[in-house]
Every structure is written in C-alpha cells, then in structure tokens.
Design a protein around this motif. Sequence first.
Motif, short mmCIF file in Angstrom:
data_model
loop_
_atom_site.label_atom_id
_atom_site.label_comp_id
_atom_site.label_asym_id
_atom_site.label_seq_id
_atom_site.Cartn_x
_atom_site.Cartn_y
_atom_site.Cartn_z
N ASP A 1 5.07 9.06 -9.91
CA ASP A 1 4.68 9.10 -11.32
C ASP A 1 3.96 10.39 -11.67
O ASP A 1 4.25 11.04 -12.67
N ALA A 2 2.99 10.77 -10.83
CA ALA A 2 2.16 11.93 -11.14
C ALA A 2 2.97 13.23 -11.22
O ALA A 2 2.70 14.08 -12.06
N PHE A 3 3.95 13.36 -10.35
CA PHE A 3 4.73 14.59 -10.31
C PHE A 3 6.09 14.49 -11.01
O PHE A 3 6.81 15.47 -11.09
N GLY A 4 6.44 13.28 -11.48
CA GLY A 4 7.73 13.11 -12.13
C GLY A 4 8.90 13.30 -11.18
O GLY A 4 9.97 13.78 -11.57
N LEU B 1 12.02 12.36 -8.56
CA LEU B 1 13.17 11.45 -8.48
C LEU B 1 13.68 11.02 -9.85
O LEU B 1 14.16 9.91 -10.04
N GLY B 2 13.55 11.91 -10.81
CA GLY B 2 14.09 11.65 -12.14
C GLY B 2 13.23 10.77 -13.03
O GLY B 2 13.71 10.24 -14.02
N THR B 3 11.95 10.58 -12.68
CA THR B 3 11.08 9.71 -13.46
C THR B 3 10.24 10.52 -14.45
O THR B 3 10.09 11.73 -14.33
N GLU B 4 9.70 9.80 -15.41
CA GLU B 4 8.78 10.39 -16.39
C GLU B 4 7.43 10.60 -15.71
O GLU B 4 6.99 9.79 -14.90
N ARG B 5 6.76 11.71 -16.03
CA ARG B 5 5.43 11.98 -15.46
C ARG B 5 4.40 11.07 -16.11
O ARG B 5 4.31 10.98 -17.32
N ILE B 6 3.63 10.40 -15.28
CA ILE B 6 2.51 9.57 -15.71
C ILE B 6 1.31 10.03 -14.90
O ILE B 6 1.30 9.89 -13.67
N PRO B 7 0.31 10.59 -15.57
CA PRO B 7 -0.82 11.16 -14.82
C PRO B 7 -1.56 10.13 -13.99
O PRO B 7 -1.67 8.97 -14.36
N ILE B 8 -2.09 10.61 -12.87
CA ILE B 8 -2.91 9.76 -12.03
C ILE B 8 -4.35 9.84 -12.55
O ILE B 8 -4.82 10.91 -12.87
N THR B 9 -4.98 8.71 -12.66
CA THR B 9 -6.34 8.64 -13.20
C THR B 9 -7.31 8.26 -12.10
O THR B 9 -6.90 7.82 -11.02
N ALA B 10 -8.59 8.39 -12.39
CA ALA B 10 -9.61 7.99 -11.43
C ALA B 10 -9.48 6.50 -11.10
O ALA B 10 -9.64 6.09 -9.94
N ALA C 1 0.84 -1.20 0.00
CA ALA C 1 0.00 0.00 0.00
C ALA C 1 0.88 1.25 0.00
O ALA C 1 0.64 2.18 -0.78
N GLY C 2 1.87 1.27 0.86
CA GLY C 2 2.78 2.42 0.90
C GLY C 2 3.53 2.60 -0.40
O GLY C 2 3.71 3.73 -0.89
N GLN C 3 3.98 1.50 -0.98
CA GLN C 3 4.70 1.58 -2.26
C GLN C 3 3.81 2.13 -3.37
O GLN C 3 4.25 2.96 -4.17
N LEU C 4 2.57 1.69 -3.41
CA LEU C 4 1.69 2.16 -4.47
C LEU C 4 1.30 3.62 -4.30
O LEU C 4 1.23 4.36 -5.29
N ILE C 5 1.06 4.04 -3.08
CA ILE C 5 0.75 5.45 -2.84
C ILE C 5 1.95 6.32 -3.24
O ILE C 5 1.81 7.31 -3.96
N ALA C 6 3.13 5.94 -2.78
CA ALA C 6 4.34 6.69 -3.14
C ALA C 6 4.60 6.61 -4.64
O ALA C 6 4.95 7.61 -5.27
#
Length: 147
Positions: free
Chosen positions: A114-117, A119-128, A104-109
């Motif tokens: 992803d949503a904010f990009g 730690l050097g990651t590509e931004r992936i929007p959060i969906t409903a 649960a903690g891993q998925l929330i983080a």
Amino acid sequence: MSATRIAIGMAFVAGLAGSAQAALAGTLGRRIGTVQAATFSVLATAVVLLVVAVVTGRGAGIVDAIRQPPWLWLAGPLGAVILFTITFAPPRIGTFATVALLIAGQLIAGAAIDAFGWLGTERIPITAARIGGLVLLTAGAALSLKR
C-alpha cells in the motif's frame, strides 16, 4: 448493502476459513504427505472456482489471463506457497502460531504494498497507527510460538 460492507464481511469469513483450512490441510498433510495434501487442495479449489465461473457465466473470461502481463500470473505460485506452508506448518508449530505468523507477514507485506503502490495497487500512506498495529501484531505472532 454496500460493496464495502460486503467486502468487510467476506474478509472476516475468509479469515475464519483460513484458520480452518490450515488445520484441515495440516491434518491431511500429516496423513498423506505435505505435497500431496497441498496438491489435492489446489485441485479442489480449482474445481470449485471453475464451477462458480461457469455457473455465473464468467468462465470464458479465464482465458483473458493469458493476455495479461506475466508478472500478474505470480498470484498462482504465491497461492501455492501459502497452501504448502499451511499444510506443512500446523502439525509442527500449531494452527494458532501458523495463522498468527501468516497474518503478521500478510500485514507487513500489505502495508509495504500500500505505502509504495507496488503490484499495481493504489498508494495508501502508512501512518503511525498502522506502524503501531504492525509492531503489536508482530509481537503477538512471536508470542503465539510460546506453548
């Protein structure tokens, strides 16, 4: 086989290994102490990965980490937090609850990263759908604490 399929398979196997690791580390921690068991596990991990790096001819590249920005080195201490936790928590709350809360903690983080990009990651929007999954998973993790 595509790299995507290999990654999916590896992620699933890592999930299976993570649960077994939590159970084993918890049992070892109960027998020899949490810090001692976590330290032993880190050393065993380092030896295995060092052997793999040397055998695959990639051992020299390990030194390249020193030339990277220091904030990237946080992966090591964060791994220690995870390992210490999965050594400490299972004897107290059970392997199932430990793994459920960890996931649960891993998925929330992961969703936030992803949503904010971050730690050097590509931004992936959060969906409903992703938010719904996080809510359900968090509820499931909370329920895992009930015995």
